[in-house]
Enzyme design. Structure first.
Site, short mmCIF file in Angstrom:
data_model
loop_
_atom_site.label_atom_id
_atom_site.label_comp_id
_atom_site.label_asym_id
_atom_site.label_seq_id
_atom_site.Cartn_x
_atom_site.Cartn_y
_atom_site.Cartn_z
N HIS A 12 127.39 96.69 -29.10
CA HIS A 12 126.38 95.21 -28.99
C HIS A 12 127.06 94.57 -27.78
CE1 HIS A 12 123.91 96.38 -32.31
NE2 HIS A 12 125.01 96.36 -32.96
N HIS A 39 134.35 87.66 -27.11
CA HIS A 39 133.50 88.75 -26.69
C HIS A 39 132.56 88.34 -25.68
CE1 HIS A 39 131.23 86.89 -30.22
NE2 HIS A 39 130.20 86.98 -29.27
N HIS A 77 128.78 87.98 -23.35
CA HIS A 77 127.26 88.30 -23.07
C HIS A 77 126.83 88.29 -21.73
CE1 HIS A 77 126.29 87.69 -27.46
NE2 HIS A 77 127.66 86.83 -27.37
N GLU A 88 124.16 83.28 -23.10
CA GLU A 88 123.16 83.15 -24.28
C GLU A 88 122.44 81.67 -24.27
OE1 GLU A 88 124.90 85.02 -27.82
OE2 GLU A 88 123.23 86.33 -27.52
N HIS A 113 132.43 84.23 -25.68
CA HIS A 113 132.32 83.35 -27.13
C HIS A 113 133.83 83.73 -27.97
CE1 HIS A 113 127.61 83.42 -27.58
NE2 HIS A 113 128.14 82.48 -26.61
N THR A 130 124.96 84.39 -33.01
CA THR A 130 123.73 84.88 -32.40
C THR A 130 123.26 86.31 -32.49
OG1 THR A 130 125.03 85.46 -30.29
CG2 THR A 130 124.24 83.11 -30.47
N THR A 131 123.80 87.02 -33.31
CA THR A 131 123.58 88.43 -33.95
C THR A 131 123.21 88.27 -35.25
OG1 THR A 131 125.87 88.77 -34.19
CG2 THR A 131 125.03 89.45 -31.89
ZN LIG Z 1 128.50 85.94 -28.84
#
Ligand SMILES: [Zn+2]
Length: 242
Positions: free
Chosen positions: A82, A107, A109, A113, A126, A194-195
Site C-alpha cells: 500500500h 510513509h 503517498h 492525500e 506521514h 487514511t487507510t
Molecule cells: Zn499516510
C-alpha cells in the site's frame, strides 16, 4: 439447536472481525467500498472526522510551536503493498497537548492525500506517532517539485520494490529530521487514519512549508507505490486551525 446456532454465530462473527480484509486504492476493494469490506473498517463509511481533507478556510489560533525531536535514525524500509514505510529506531518524539508521542514510522503517498487550498502536491509523507495509551498523531509533510533531495535519495537507493520486501537502512544514517522543512508552522485538525480501519481521534499537523524533491525522485516513489491517495473527505463540523 438454539444453543448451537448462537455458538456458531459468535464463532463466525469472531472470525470475520479478526480477519484483516484486503483493500486497495481502486476497483471493487477501492476507497468507496472500504467500509463494506469488514466490520473493522466501518468508520471508513460512517465516520464524520475522516482524513484526508482539503485544508482551507483555516482559523487563526495561537498554536504552540511543534515540539519535535527527530534526531533519530530510520531502521528499516518496507513495501507493504500500500505504501513505502520506514520504521524508526527508538527515541524520536513529538510533545503536544502535554503528552509524549513516540514516532513509530513514516510513509509516503503519491500524490498527496490532504490538499492545501484545493491544491494537490506530488507527494506527501506521514509521520505516525502514538502515546503509550494508543492515542495517535500524524505530522504531514508536503513535497513539491524542485531541487534534488539527498535524504529522499537515500530511500530511493534502498527501495524495496517487491511487495513484502524490507530493506535495512541503518547504514544510510537517514534521520527523520532530514525530511522536514525549515519552518515547522502547521495547520491542525482532527482526523483519522487514511487507510482501513480509518480509526478516528487522530491529531493531525500538516506543515505549511513543502520540502523540495526532483521530478525523477517523485517518479521513483510513484513507480513502486502507484497512486496511493485516499479521496478527500468531508470536513463536517470540524475546524482547521493555523
Ligand atoms: Zn499516510
Amino acid at each position: 439447536m438454539k444453543k448451537f446456532l448462537s455458538a456458531l454465530t459468535i464463532a463466525s462473527v469472531t472470525l470475520f472481525a479478526s480477519s484483516k480484509a484486503n483493500w486497495s486504492y481502486s476497483g471493487k476493494i477501492g476507497p468507496d467500498y472500504w467500509g463494506d469490506l469488514s466490520h473493522d473498517y466501518i468508520m471508513c463509511k460512517v465516520g464524520k472526522n475522516q482524513s484526508p481533507i482539503d485544508i482551507s478556510k483555516a482559523v487563526n489560533a495561537s498554536l504552540t510551536p511543534l515540539n519535535i525531536y527527530y534526531n533519530v535514525k530510520a531502521k528499516t524500509f518496507l513495501n507493504n503493498g500500500h505504501t513505502l514505510k520506514a520504521k524508526m529506531k527508538d527515541g524520536a518524539k513529538l510533545y503536544i497537548d502535554g503528552k509524549e508521542f513516540k514516532l513509530i514510522q513514516f510513509h509516503f503517498h503519491t500524490p498527496s492525500e490532504n490538499t492545501i487550498d484545493g491544491k494537490y502536491y506530488p507527494m506527501e509523507a506521514h509521520f505516525v506517532h502514538s502515546t503509550k495509551g494508543g492515542e495517535l498523531a500524524v505530522v504531514g509533510v508536503m513535497f513539491k517539485i524542485g531541487k534534488f533531495n539527498p535524504a529522499i535519495q537515500k530511500l530511493i537507493d534502498n527501495m524495496p520494490k517487491k511487495v513484502g520486501e524490507k530493506k535495512d537502512i541503518c547504514q544510510t544514517s537517514l534521520k527523520a529530521k532530514d525530511l522536514l522543512p525549515k519552518s515547522l508552522e502547521y495547520f491542525r485538525f482532527n482526523g483519522s487514519l487514511t487507510t482501513p480501519p480509518c480509526s478516528e481521534g487522530v491529531r493531525w499537523f500538516v506543515l505549511k512549508e513543502p520540502v523540495e524533491v526532483s521530478k525523477e525522485q517523485v517518479r521513483a516513489f510513484e513507480s513502486v507505490m502507484g497512486k496511493n491517495n485516499r479521496p478527500l473527505q468531508n470536513l463536517n463540523a470540524r475546524v482547521i486551525l493555523k
